[in-house]
Scaffold this active site. Structure first.
Site, PDB file in Angstrom:
ATOM      1  N   GLU A  60       0.786  -1.298   0.071  1.00 15.73           N
ATOM      2  CA  GLU A  60      -0.029   0.029   0.125  1.00 15.73           C
ATOM      3  C   GLU A  60       0.845   1.277  -0.126  1.00 15.73           C
ATOM      4  OE1 GLU A  60      -3.579   0.239   1.846  1.00 15.73           O
ATOM      5  OE2 GLU A  60      -3.615  -1.892   2.489  1.00 15.73           O
TER       6      GLU A  60
HETATM    7  P1  FAD Z   1       4.150 -10.063  13.342  1.00 14.71           P
HETATM    8  O1  FAD Z   1       4.275 -10.158  11.771  1.00 14.71           O
HETATM    9  O2  FAD Z   1       3.261 -10.258  13.842  1.00 14.71           O
HETATM   10  O3  FAD Z   1       5.645 -10.559  13.800  1.00 14.71           O
HETATM   11  C1  FAD Z   1       5.662 -10.885  15.239  1.00 14.71           C
HETATM   12  C2  FAD Z   1       6.338 -12.217  15.598  1.00 14.71           C
HETATM   13  O4  FAD Z   1       6.331 -12.442  16.838  1.00 14.71           O
HETATM   14  C3  FAD Z   1       5.446 -13.286  15.011  1.00 14.71           C
HETATM   15  O5  FAD Z   1       6.031 -14.125  13.916  1.00 14.71           O
HETATM   16  C4  FAD Z   1       4.840 -14.110  15.999  1.00 14.71           C
HETATM   17  O6  FAD Z   1       4.772 -15.514  15.765  1.00 14.71           O
HETATM   18  C5  FAD Z   1       6.052 -13.989  17.011  1.00 14.71           C
HETATM   19  N1  FAD Z   1       5.434 -14.167  18.324  1.00 14.71           N
HETATM   20  C6  FAD Z   1       4.429 -13.793  18.920  1.00 14.71           C
HETATM   21  N2  FAD Z   1       4.332 -14.129  20.098  1.00 14.71           N
HETATM   22  C7  FAD Z   1       5.474 -14.743  20.540  1.00 14.71           C
HETATM   23  C8  FAD Z   1       5.960 -15.196  21.856  1.00 14.71           C
HETATM   24  N3  FAD Z   1       5.502 -15.199  22.698  1.00 14.71           N
HETATM   25  N4  FAD Z   1       7.600 -15.656  21.491  1.00 14.71           N
HETATM   26  C9  FAD Z   1       8.258 -15.524  20.285  1.00 14.71           C
HETATM   27  N5  FAD Z   1       7.568 -15.165  19.261  1.00 14.71           N
HETATM   28  C10 FAD Z   1       6.503 -14.683  19.301  1.00 14.71           C
HETATM   29  N6  FAD Z   1      -0.214  -4.698   5.638  1.00 14.71           N
HETATM   30  C11 FAD Z   1       0.293  -4.221   4.547  1.00 14.71           C
HETATM   31  O7  FAD Z   1       0.875  -3.366   4.233  1.00 14.71           O
HETATM   32  N7  FAD Z   1      -0.865  -4.577   3.352  1.00 14.71           N
HETATM   33  C12 FAD Z   1      -1.828  -5.501   3.626  1.00 14.71           C
HETATM   34  O8  FAD Z   1      -2.459  -5.827   2.592  1.00 14.71           O
HETATM   35  C13 FAD Z   1      -2.069  -5.973   4.772  1.00 14.71           C
HETATM   36  N8  FAD Z   1      -3.066  -6.833   4.980  1.00 14.71           N
HETATM   37  C14 FAD Z   1      -3.238  -7.715   6.106  1.00 14.71           C
HETATM   38  C15 FAD Z   1      -4.174  -8.567   6.140  1.00 14.71           C
HETATM   39  C16 FAD Z   1      -4.104  -9.525   7.419  1.00 14.71           C
HETATM   40  C17 FAD Z   1      -5.129 -10.452   7.366  1.00 14.71           C
HETATM   41  C18 FAD Z   1      -3.324  -9.276   8.378  1.00 14.71           C
HETATM   42  C19 FAD Z   1      -3.214 -10.176   9.488  1.00 14.71           C
HETATM   43  C20 FAD Z   1      -2.110  -8.142   8.202  1.00 14.71           C
HETATM   44  C21 FAD Z   1      -2.079  -7.367   7.099  1.00 14.71           C
HETATM   45  N9  FAD Z   1      -1.208  -6.340   7.104  1.00 14.71           N
HETATM   46  C22 FAD Z   1      -1.175  -5.618   5.834  1.00 14.71           C
HETATM   47  C23 FAD Z   1      -0.489  -5.723   8.251  1.00 14.71           C
HETATM   48  C24 FAD Z   1       0.926  -6.453   8.030  1.00 14.71           C
HETATM   49  O9  FAD Z   1       0.883  -7.918   7.791  1.00 14.71           O
HETATM   50  C25 FAD Z   1       1.439  -6.162   9.417  1.00 14.71           C
HETATM   51  O10 FAD Z   1       1.525  -4.940   9.808  1.00 14.71           O
HETATM   52  C26 FAD Z   1       3.052  -6.558   9.522  1.00 14.71           C
HETATM   53  O11 FAD Z   1       3.200  -7.870   8.809  1.00 14.71           O
HETATM   54  C27 FAD Z   1       3.335  -6.960  11.103  1.00 14.71           C
HETATM   55  O12 FAD Z   1       4.631  -7.065  11.249  1.00 14.71           O
HETATM   56  P2  FAD Z   1       5.320  -7.317  12.702  1.00 14.71           P
HETATM   57  O13 FAD Z   1       6.740  -7.755  12.670  1.00 14.71           O
HETATM   58  O14 FAD Z   1       4.943  -6.014  13.481  1.00 14.71           O
HETATM   59  O15 FAD Z   1       4.300  -8.454  13.450  1.00 14.71           O
END
Ligand code: FAD
Length: 463
Positions: A60
């Site tokens: 996006e």
């Molecule tokens: P996460 O990806 O949640 O990474 C955190 C990690 O921590 C995970 O791998 C998890 O397994 C791990 N974890 C959790 N608890 C523990 C624990 N206790 N111990 C060890 N590890 C743990 N964004 C866009 O830009 N475009 C889109 O089209 C879009 N659509 C989306 C649609 C859906 C259905 C979803 C779910 C998300 C979407 N997003 C989109 C948002 C985007 O995916 C997220 O903002 C981004 O991937 C988040 O990354 P992160 O590293 O912050 O979190």
């Protein structure tokens, strides 16, 4: 086991933080990931013989072709398009006025009628942008903004008004207008900074290959590109984080203890709001207060496979709406014929309470509901039962507890900053800490870099 920095979570933000730390010479890292893979909420899965995206799907914030953007290119777009050359399709929503279906089985709404509704809603959104120019304390909800400019005390109430309202708000933020803050979303920083286009990733390597690409720049891989670096430990669910003035100890569910000088917590806001991880001593009130105030929204992409296609295809048909008198009931549909010709797969998007309801019922029940809706939309067609359905359950999953964060009314910039602030040696990152782009893949990527910089500074000061 000891390391300089332990990163908890190997999603986009955790992997991006690791790269930034590595680039700064901090290579004594340990990444503990609860699941058996990296990528977190960017995840492909096999469905009906092909890979589909159960999490993030779009890049996006991409400029229109030929539009000069200088340095303002979405960093995720650069990787997707230039580095990896993933197959993407620009999503065009210009034709939804001619693709809005009635719930009473009479087919399509009159295009001009829907167009007028869209134009009116666009006008209100534009006026909303003006509110953002006021002091932060004047923030109001999107629904209050609608009342202000439309004098509709309860918000849109007719099926077409509701589905257009849903498309313009919930489809992006996964929460209704009565919740979402105007100042944080009008205009949306992502579109202002990087451009207004959104590109749908449809590549069998998966959107998650972006995370693998970044990880591969500092973690050891084998000849096939799989990460074999011992610093990445999968199936390591963190249970407890104990921190003091001198060090941090992290305990995983399998009873192991890991010690480090600093920890970077990259789990989702939903996980931080749950009691999956215990902090010892407990996080201070200013921290928990900010974490609990922000919202973890739920966005569900349901995929349905059919023995044959019964919906129109061709230019201007990709997205279609179901205008129900029950707001948010199977509202936004997309066919994947452009991306995967002949696949006969439909994607319907559900959010918020409907997502929570659907996560708790059987897939058979969900399929029956979706089939009823489709038969109302296409009363004159032979609509066969779907042969396959996939319903992701992000909200029920204890390692996610939702899909992405949404900025609710009532949280100001200061309170938001507290979410990302370190507590002693415990640092925080994740899309929910991104300065301007919470909720997005690029937000997670940039947050990882930013949080790592704060940690690097912290380490320098302690030298
Ligand atoms: P996460 O990806 O949640 O990474 C955190 C990690 O921590 C995970 O791998 C998890 O397994 C791990 N974890 C959790 N608890 C523990 C624990 N206790 N111990 C060890 N590890 C743990 N964004 C866009 O830009 N475009 C889109 O089209 C879009 N659509 C989306 C649609 C859906 C259905 C979803 C779910 C998300 C979407 N997003 C989109 C948002 C985007 O995916 C997220 O903002 C981004 O991937 C988040 O990354 P992160 O590293 O912050 O979190």
């Amino acid at each position: 086991m000891k390391a300089k920095v332990i990163i908890i979570g190997a999603g986009m933000s955790g992997i991006s933080a690791g790269k930034q730390l590595s680039d700064a010479g901090i290579t004594d890292l340990l990444i503990l990931e609860a699941t058996d893979r990296i990528g977190g909420r960017i995840r492909k899965t096999e469905f009906a013989g092909m890979n589909i995206e159960m999490g993030a799907n779009w890049v996006e914030g991409v400029a229109h072709e030929g539009e000069a953007r200088n340095d303002d290119v979405n960093p995720i777009w650069s990787i997707v398009n230039n580095e990896l050359g993933l197959t993407t399709f620009c999503s065009n929503y210009d034709n939804i006025a001619s693709n809005t279906y009635n719930e009473d089985g009479t087919g399509l709404y009159d295009e001009d009628f829907v167009k007028r509704t869209i134009d009116e809603a666009n006008e209100v959104q534009k006026k909303g942008n003006k509110i953002s120019e006021r002091p932060r304390s004047d923030d109001i909800s999107v629904m209050a903004m609608q009342r202000f400019f439309e004098h509709t005390p309860y918000g849109p109430t007719k099926p077409v008004d509701m589905v257009i309202d849903y498309y313009m708000n919930d489809y992006e933020f996964a929460e209704p207008p009565r919740v979402t803050s105007v100042q944080s979303t009008h205009p949306l920083p992502t579109f202002v900074k990087f451009g207004e286009n959104v590109y749908f990733v449809a590549d069998q390597r998966g959107y998650e290959s972006v995370v693998h690409y970044i990880a591969g720049q500092y973690l050891e891989t084998d000849g096939l590109g799989a990460i074999v670096d011992p610093r990445l430990m999968l199936n390591k669910a963190v249970q407890e984080i104990t921190y003091s003035e001198d060090c941090v100890t992290v305990k995983t569910e399998d009873g192991w203890l890991y010690e480090a000088e600093y920890v970077m917590v990259s789990v989702s806001l939903g996980v931080l709001q749950s009691n999956l991880i215990t902090f010892s001593p407990p996080l201070p009130e200013w921290k928990t207060f900010s974490l609990y105030q922000f919202d973890m929204a739920v966005y569900t992409k349901i995929f349905l496979k059919f023995p044959k296609r019964f919906w129109p295809v061709g230019s201007g048909t990709e997205f279609f709406l179901y205008a129900s008198s029950r707001r948010g009931y199977y509202p936004i549909w997309q066919h994947l014929e452009k991306e995967y010709p002949g696949c006969s797969i439909l994607l319907v998007t559900i959010t918020d309470d409907e997502s929570r309801r659907i996560e708790q019922q059987s897939d058979e029940q969900t399929k029956a509901e979706a089939m009823e809706v489709l038969r109302k939309m296409f009363p004159d067609r032979d609509v066969p039962d779907a042969t396959d359905i996939f319903v992701p359950r992000w909200w029920s999953d204890k390692f996610f507890r939702g899909s992405f964060s949404n900025w609710p009314i009532g949280v100001d910039g200061y309170e938001y900053d507290q979410i990302g602030k370190p507590v002693g040696r415990v640092h925080f990152t994740g899309e929910h800490t991104s300065e301007h782009y919470n909720g997005y893949v690029h937000g997670a990527y940039l947050a990882g870099k930013h949080s790592a910089d704060i940690l690097i500074d912290h380490a320098k000061r302690e030298k």
